[in-house]
Design a protein around this motif. Structure first.
Motif, PDB file in Angstrom:
ATOM      1  N   ASP A 287      -1.307  -7.281   6.248  1.00  0.00           N
ATOM      2  CA  ASP A 287      -0.877  -6.357   7.299  1.00  0.00           C
ATOM      3  C   ASP A 287       0.627  -6.126   7.194  1.00  0.00           C
ATOM      4  O   ASP A 287       1.367  -6.180   8.182  1.00  0.00           O
ATOM      5  N   GLN A 288       1.054  -5.828   5.972  1.00  0.00           N
ATOM      6  CA  GLN A 288       2.472  -5.619   5.694  1.00  0.00           C
ATOM      7  C   GLN A 288       2.649  -4.431   4.754  1.00  0.00           C
ATOM      8  O   GLN A 288       1.682  -3.938   4.157  1.00  0.00           O
ATOM      9  N   SER A 289       3.888  -3.995   4.622  1.00  0.00           N
ATOM     10  CA  SER A 289       4.215  -2.914   3.691  1.00  0.00           C
ATOM     11  C   SER A 289       5.448  -3.289   2.900  1.00  0.00           C
ATOM     12  O   SER A 289       6.227  -4.158   3.305  1.00  0.00           O
ATOM     13  N   VAL A 290       5.618  -2.634   1.780  1.00  0.00           N
ATOM     14  CA  VAL A 290       6.778  -2.858   0.932  1.00  0.00           C
ATOM     15  C   VAL A 290       7.158  -1.532   0.293  1.00  0.00           C
ATOM     16  O   VAL A 290       6.292  -0.699  -0.008  1.00  0.00           O
ATOM     17  N   VAL A 291       8.447  -1.317   0.116  1.00  0.00           N
ATOM     18  CA  VAL A 291       8.933  -0.118  -0.555  1.00  0.00           C
ATOM     19  C   VAL A 291       9.062  -0.411  -2.051  1.00  0.00           C
ATOM     20  O   VAL A 291       9.736  -1.373  -2.448  1.00  0.00           O
ATOM     21  N   VAL A 292       8.390   0.388  -2.854  1.00  0.00           N
ATOM     22  CA  VAL A 292       8.459   0.263  -4.315  1.00  0.00           C
ATOM     23  C   VAL A 292       9.545   1.217  -4.800  1.00  0.00           C
ATOM     24  O   VAL A 292       9.477   2.430  -4.546  1.00  0.00           O
ATOM     25  N   ARG A 293      10.528   0.659  -5.514  1.00  0.00           N
ATOM     26  CA  ARG A 293      11.701   1.446  -5.897  1.00  0.00           C
ATOM     27  C   ARG A 293      11.845   1.486  -7.415  1.00  0.00           C
ATOM     28  O   ARG A 293      12.552   0.655  -7.996  1.00  0.00           O
ATOM     29  N   PRO A 294      11.196   2.438  -8.081  1.00  0.00           N
ATOM     30  CA  PRO A 294      11.423   2.594  -9.523  1.00  0.00           C
ATOM     31  C   PRO A 294      12.887   2.957  -9.778  1.00  0.00           C
ATOM     32  O   PRO A 294      13.443   3.811  -9.075  1.00  0.00           O
ATOM     33  N   PRO A 295      13.529   2.327 -10.727  1.00  0.00           N
ATOM     34  CA  PRO A 295      14.966   2.565 -10.946  1.00  0.00           C
ATOM     35  C   PRO A 295      15.283   4.039 -11.197  1.00  0.00           C
ATOM     36  O   PRO A 295      14.688   4.687 -12.058  1.00  0.00           O
ATOM     37  N   GLY A 296      16.206   4.536 -10.396  1.00  0.00           N
ATOM     38  CA  GLY A 296      16.677   5.903 -10.582  1.00  0.00           C
ATOM     39  C   GLY A 296      15.693   6.969 -10.156  1.00  0.00           C
ATOM     40  O   GLY A 296      15.924   8.152 -10.438  1.00  0.00           O
ATOM     41  N   LYS A 297      14.613   6.592  -9.454  1.00  0.00           N
ATOM     42  CA  LYS A 297      13.603   7.585  -9.053  1.00  0.00           C
ATOM     43  C   LYS A 297      13.287   7.433  -7.568  1.00  0.00           C
ATOM     44  O   LYS A 297      13.736   6.497  -6.900  1.00  0.00           O
ATOM     45  N   THR A 298      12.492   8.364  -7.081  1.00  0.00           N
ATOM     46  CA  THR A 298      12.148   8.375  -5.663  1.00  0.00           C
ATOM     47  C   THR A 298      11.238   7.189  -5.331  1.00  0.00           C
ATOM     48  O   THR A 298      10.235   6.967  -6.008  1.00  0.00           O
ATOM     49  N   PRO A 299      11.546   6.440  -4.304  1.00  0.00           N
ATOM     50  CA  PRO A 299      10.675   5.316  -3.926  1.00  0.00           C
ATOM     51  C   PRO A 299       9.422   5.804  -3.194  1.00  0.00           C
ATOM     52  O   PRO A 299       9.349   6.942  -2.722  1.00  0.00           O
ATOM     53  N   PHE A 300       8.437   4.935  -3.095  1.00  0.00           N
ATOM     54  CA  PHE A 300       7.260   5.181  -2.267  1.00  0.00           C
ATOM     55  C   PHE A 300       6.901   3.878  -1.575  1.00  0.00           C
ATOM     56  O   PHE A 300       7.473   2.823  -1.874  1.00  0.00           O
ATOM     57  N   GLU A 301       5.969   3.938  -0.634  1.00  0.00           N
ATOM     58  CA  GLU A 301       5.658   2.757   0.170  1.00  0.00           C
ATOM     59  C   GLU A 301       4.225   2.297  -0.071  1.00  0.00           C
ATOM     60  O   GLU A 301       3.287   3.106  -0.103  1.00  0.00           O
ATOM     61  N   LEU A 302       4.077   0.999  -0.228  1.00  0.00           N
ATOM     62  CA  LEU A 302       2.778   0.383  -0.457  1.00  0.00           C
ATOM     63  C   LEU A 302       2.394  -0.436   0.774  1.00  0.00           C
ATOM     64  O   LEU A 302       3.151  -1.296   1.220  1.00  0.00           O
ATOM     65  N   LEU A 303       1.206  -0.142   1.318  1.00  0.00           N
ATOM     66  CA  LEU A 303       0.722  -0.823   2.510  1.00  0.00           C
ATOM     67  C   LEU A 303      -0.517  -1.650   2.159  1.00  0.00           C
ATOM     68  O   LEU A 303      -1.350  -1.221   1.344  1.00  0.00           O
ATOM     69  N   GLY A 304      -0.637  -2.827   2.772  1.00  0.00           N
ATOM     70  CA  GLY A 304      -1.812  -3.662   2.532  1.00  0.00           C
ATOM     71  C   GLY A 304      -2.305  -4.294   3.815  1.00  0.00           C
ATOM     72  O   GLY A 304      -1.512  -4.837   4.593  1.00  0.00           O
ATOM     73  N   ILE A 305      -3.623  -4.203   4.063  1.00  0.00           N
ATOM     74  CA  ILE A 305      -4.172  -4.797   5.280  1.00  0.00           C
ATOM     75  C   ILE A 305      -5.060  -5.980   4.916  1.00  0.00           C
ATOM     76  O   ILE A 305      -5.643  -6.053   3.842  1.00  0.00           O
ATOM     77  N   ARG A 306      -5.157  -6.910   5.852  1.00  0.00           N
ATOM     78  CA  ARG A 306      -5.954  -8.110   5.676  1.00  0.00           C
ATOM     79  C   ARG A 306      -7.434  -7.786   5.830  1.00  0.00           C
ATOM     80  O   ARG A 306      -7.813  -6.780   6.422  1.00  0.00           O
ATOM     81  N   TRP A 307      -8.281  -8.696   5.316  1.00  0.00           N
ATOM     82  CA  TRP A 307      -9.712  -8.553   5.535  1.00  0.00           C
ATOM     83  C   TRP A 307     -10.021  -8.799   7.010  1.00  0.00           C
ATOM     84  O   TRP A 307      -9.482  -9.715   7.633  1.00  0.00           O
ATOM     85  N   SER A 308     -10.912  -7.984   7.562  1.00  0.00           N
ATOM     86  CA  SER A 308     -11.301  -8.147   8.953  1.00  0.00           C
ATOM     87  C   SER A 308     -12.817  -8.180   9.062  1.00  0.00           C
ATOM     88  O   SER A 308     -13.509  -7.349   8.462  1.00  0.00           O
ATOM     89  N   ASP A 309     -13.339  -9.141   9.823  1.00  0.00           N
ATOM     90  CA  ASP A 309     -14.770  -9.208  10.102  1.00  0.00           C
ATOM     91  C   ASP A 309     -15.160  -8.389  11.323  1.00  0.00           C
ATOM     92  O   ASP A 309     -16.334  -8.365  11.714  1.00  0.00           O
ATOM     93  N   GLU A 310     -14.193  -7.706  11.921  1.00  0.00           N
ATOM     94  CA  GLU A 310     -14.446  -6.948  13.149  1.00  0.00           C
ATOM     95  C   GLU A 310     -14.804  -5.499  12.885  1.00  0.00           C
ATOM     96  O   GLU A 310     -14.962  -4.716  13.821  1.00  0.00           O
ATOM     97  N   GLY A 311     -14.906  -5.116  11.612  1.00  0.00           N
ATOM     98  CA  GLY A 311     -15.279  -3.743  11.310  1.00  0.00           C
ATOM     99  C   GLY A 311     -14.188  -2.759  11.670  1.00  0.00           C
ATOM    100  O   GLY A 311     -12.998  -3.023  11.500  1.00  0.00           O
TER     101      GLY A 311
END
Length: 423
Positions: A287-311
């Motif tokens: 349940d966190q995100s991180v900014v991916v920063r390729p050198p000298g290029k436009t960054p983008f954001e990577l998001l990841g969520i945990r497994w949930s048994d609540e559907g």
């Protein structure tokens, strides 16, 4: 849940064992066959016994079964035995339905007329012994019973042997699935950016060291810019996690390697799993995100969520939480969610790309659209797209590279190499 499932397996094993012994009474040398049946069933009961011991003692007991035995036990309990019981129920139901019909259509038997004899006085000395004894049983009927009994007992183990053979041949094989997607919001200076998706490794019972190293080496050979592992790194036991993390640490991509949790990862303990991954220095998005920063290029954001048994409620909460904590909402977002149904929770958050695994491509598929995949999931393999506010939202599901169940049909394991294009 798992304990009840394995108890059910044991009960079904015992029921079939008793029924098979009854069938074997009709066969020749039935004692020898019953001994063989007992040896077979004791072997098949080994896996539920080990797992039940694990759950009842609350210890992390590693499944130390040989690959062949583990494969046979899984296929027997999750495929062959259920199919056998369905066949038994269908056969018994058909017997009940057709019995009255066969009774009505049966030809009445006519006894031959006995010749009328004149009474002859006979002395006790000349009296013949009575021949009114039950005649021998029909040998054809005995042969038929023997044949049916033998086939009923032999068919499931023979099917198991065939399934085990096919499974062992295919275990460890996987394809490289090259896919290209274009997005209007993807930065133009990142056109051609590559992402290796290594889902569902399931390190454990159905992997060997050679298989894991092959996954690592072939992934590195693709030279991706980024490597994503969307869940199920291990199959069951936390005892398999250190070796699996060594494989992950051996993967290399200039922009890093990131993983999220899947349902198999947290069977024993979600807290222990996440802590072990962090201690190993592997990037996990819980349940966190991180900014991916390729050198000298436009960054983008990577998001990841945990497994949930609540559907859906769980996915809604996780996606809401992770989007609130985004570092820069103006950046292009990519979401990792182990279960593909989490895609249905993304529309309010304008996420153009969701990457998932979990389904194994349906695992057992007769055709592309007929099989276990559509029976269990709304989305089960490949690319799905839909328009949202004049923007296309995409879901990419990897078939996964490993196995929790050792047999796949028309659902080949894979490492996906995704090339991102700027539309």
């Amino acid at each position: 849940m798992f304990r009840n499932l394995f108890i059910a397996f044991v009960v079904l094993d015992l029921i079939w064992w008793v029924q098979a012994r009854v069938w074997l009474i009709q066969t020749r040398r039935h004692r020898m066959w019953r001994v063989a049946l007992s040896a077979f069933m004791v072997t098949m009961l080994s896996l539920p016994a080990i797992v039940l011991m694990d759950w009842m003692t609350h210890k992390s007991v590693q499944l130390v079964l040989p690959l062949v035995l583990g494969t046979a036990c899984y296929l027997w309990h999750l495929l062959i035995l259920p199919v056998t019981f369905v066949a038994m129920l269908v056969g018994g139901f058909a017997e009940l339905l057709t019995r009255p019909l066969r009774f009505l259509l049966a030809k009445p038997r006519t006894l031959p007329a006995s010749p009328i004899r004149s009474p002859v006085a006979s002395s006790p000395a000349s009296a013949e012994p009575s021949t009114n004894r039950p005649g021998p049983q029909n040998p054809l009927l005995i042969s038929r019973r023997r044949l049916l009994g033998t086939l009923a007992v032999a068919a499931p183990p023979m099917a198991l042997v065939a399934a085990v053979g096919v499974s062992l041949i295919d275990l460890g094989r996987f394809r490289i699935n090259r896919t290209t997607l274009a997005f209007s919001g993807w930065p133009a200076d990142l056109d051609g950016f590559t992402i290796a998706i290594v889902a569902d490794i399931h390190a454990g019972l159905f992997t060997t060291q050679g298989m894991l190293e092959d996954v690592r080496n072939r992934t590195n050979a693709l030279r991706p810019d980024l490597i994503l592992l969307p869940g199920d790194l291990i199959n069951y036991s936390l005892a398999d996690l250190p070796n699996a993390l060594d494989i992950v640490r051996g993967m290399f991509a200039p922009q890093g390697v990131y993983l999220i949790t899947g349902n198999h990862d947290i069977i024993q303990s979600e807290i222990a799993y996440v802590a072990a991954v962090k201690d190993a220095g592997v990037n996990i998005l819980h349940d966190q995100s991180v900014v991916v920063r390729p050198p000298g290029k436009t960054p983008f954001e990577l998001l990841g969520i945990r497994w949930s048994d609540e559907g859906k409620d769980g996915w809604d909460n996780s996606i809401r939480n992770v989007t609130r904590k985004r570092h820069d909402p103006t950046l292009f977002p990519i979401l990792m969610a182990h279960h593909p149904h989490a895609w249905d929770s993304t529309p309010p958050f304008n996420i153009p790309l969701t990457i998932s695994g979990h389904t194994h491509g349906g695992q057992l598929m007769l055709t592309k659209n007929i099989g276990a995949g559509p029976l269990r999931f709304r989305y089960w393999s490949g690319l799905y797209q839909r328009p949202i506010d004049n923007v296309t939202s995409s879901l990419l599901i990897s078939n996964g590279v490993g196995n929790w169940f050792p047999l796949r049909i028309n659902a080949p394991p894979e490492v996906v190499l995704l090339t991102m294009r700027s539309a």
